[in-house]
Write a protein that holds these residues in place. Structure first.
Motif, mmCIF file in Angstrom:
data_model
loop_
_atom_site.group_PDB
_atom_site.id
_atom_site.type_symbol
_atom_site.label_atom_id
_atom_site.label_comp_id
_atom_site.label_asym_id
_atom_site.label_seq_id
_atom_site.Cartn_x
_atom_site.Cartn_y
_atom_site.Cartn_z
ATOM 1 N N THR A 169 -3.309 6.030 -1.232
ATOM 2 C CA THR A 169 -4.106 7.062 -0.615
ATOM 3 C C THR A 169 -3.215 8.417 -0.427
ATOM 4 O O THR A 169 -2.124 8.220 0.100
ATOM 5 C CB THR A 169 -4.561 6.535 0.950
ATOM 6 O OG1 THR A 169 -5.103 5.642 0.804
ATOM 7 C CG2 THR A 169 -5.453 7.752 1.363
ATOM 8 N N GLY A 218 -9.506 -1.956 -8.957
ATOM 9 C CA GLY A 218 -9.782 -1.319 -7.944
ATOM 10 C C GLY A 218 -10.614 -0.257 -8.072
ATOM 11 O O GLY A 218 -10.907 0.357 -9.011
ATOM 12 N N ASN A 258 0.957 -1.076 0.029
ATOM 13 C CA ASN A 258 0.097 0.107 -0.046
ATOM 14 C C ASN A 258 1.034 1.265 0.025
ATOM 15 O O ASN A 258 1.909 1.230 0.526
ATOM 16 C CB ASN A 258 -0.756 0.088 1.223
ATOM 17 C CG ASN A 258 -1.925 -1.122 1.285
ATOM 18 O OD1 ASN A 258 -2.296 -1.557 0.242
ATOM 19 N ND2 ASN A 258 -2.180 -1.533 2.616
ATOM 20 N N GLY A 302 -5.462 -2.791 -6.784
ATOM 21 C CA GLY A 302 -5.612 -1.840 -5.344
ATOM 22 C C GLY A 302 -6.678 -0.792 -5.814
ATOM 23 O O GLY A 302 -6.804 -0.273 -6.795
ATOM 24 N N ASN A 303 -7.130 -0.195 -4.435
ATOM 25 C CA ASN A 303 -8.094 0.874 -4.513
ATOM 26 C C ASN A 303 -7.105 2.074 -4.495
ATOM 27 O O ASN A 303 -6.007 2.223 -4.001
ATOM 28 C CB ASN A 303 -8.948 0.913 -2.988
ATOM 29 C CG ASN A 303 -9.665 -0.255 -3.363
ATOM 30 O OD1 ASN A 303 -10.528 -0.749 -4.377
ATOM 31 N ND2 ASN A 303 -10.113 -0.941 -2.193
ATOM 32 N N GLY A 337 -8.055 3.301 -9.747
ATOM 33 C CA GLY A 337 -7.825 2.079 -9.211
ATOM 34 C C GLY A 337 -7.066 1.198 -10.210
ATOM 35 O O GLY A 337 -6.865 1.288 -11.278
ATOM 36 N N ASP A 365 -3.249 -0.841 -2.280
ATOM 37 C CA ASP A 365 -4.086 0.468 -2.082
ATOM 38 C C ASP A 365 -3.258 1.624 -2.278
ATOM 39 O O ASP A 365 -1.893 1.976 -1.714
ATOM 40 C CB ASP A 365 -4.788 0.290 -1.099
ATOM 41 C CG ASP A 365 -5.619 -0.627 -0.998
ATOM 42 O OD1 ASP A 365 -6.251 -1.238 -2.023
ATOM 43 O OD2 ASP A 365 -6.355 -1.047 0.065
ATOM 44 N N GLY A 402 -3.902 2.944 -7.617
ATOM 45 C CA GLY A 402 -3.675 1.511 -7.003
ATOM 46 C C GLY A 402 -3.084 0.576 -7.858
ATOM 47 O O GLY A 402 -2.875 0.636 -8.951
#
Length: 192
Positions: A126, A187, A92, A155-156, A167, A124, A135
């Motif tokens: 962020t 994602g 991530n 992945g998001n 995504g 993910d 992602g």
């Protein structure tokens, strides 16, 4: 006197013939055992006790049985467990100061002996201060002898202050000998 002379001559001939026969046998006698030719001196040695011979034969028989036993188990173990493969998940990624974040891609998985293959999930991403978030892609999965193949999920991606969010793509799945194939999910992308 003539009779005594004849008796002496006959006795000498008999001794000579016996000596000649005995020396001929000793010189030419051989024993063939297990494809090895032994001289007569070795052949005249004491015989091996029956118990020793029996022990050697039994030991050899058990040795063969143990080897076959191990080989059979080895084959059975391979049949029971064809071997599954799972790709590692992507890491991530998070940024708090406006930079971009990109999740790691999931690892690919391939099996060649009938086991299942599962691609790793994408990581993910962020961002909390305006950077872009992407992602990671899901890992691909390939089976070549009948196992199921499942691609990893993408992945998001989440952005909280105006950046772009993308995504990750789901992983591909391929089977070449009758197993099921399921592609990974893409994602989610969330922009705030």
């Amino acid at each position: 006197m003539q009779r005594n002379t004849e008796n002496v001559q006959n006795a000498q001939e008999i001794r000579t013939k016996r000596g000649f026969r005995l020396s001929t046998l000793v010189a030419s006698a051989v024993v063939v055992a297990g494809g090895i030719i032994l001289p007569a001196t070795a052949a005249s040695a004491g015989t091996m006790p029956d118990s020793a011979v029996t022990t050697m034969v039994v030991h050899h028989k058990n040795h063969d049985q143990k080897d076959h036993h191990k080989k059979d188990h080895h084959k059975k173990d391979h049949k029971k467990n064809p071997g599954n493969a799972t790709g590692g998940n992507g890491g991530n990624a998070t940024t708090n100061g406006g930079g971009n974040a990109t999740g790691g891609n999931g690892g690919n998985a391939t099996t060649n002996g009938g086991g299942n293959a599962t691609g790793g999930n994408g990581g993910d991403a962020t961002t909390n201060k305006g950077g872009n978030a992407t992602g990671g892609n899901g890992g691909n999965a390939t089976t070549n002898k009948g196992g199921d193949a499942t691609g990893g999920n993408g992945g998001n991606a989440t952005t909280n202050k105006g950046g772009d969010a993308t995504g990750g793509d789901g992983g591909n799945a391929t089977t070449n000998a009758g197993g099921n194939a399921t592609g990974g999910n893409g994602g989610d992308a969330t922009a705030g």
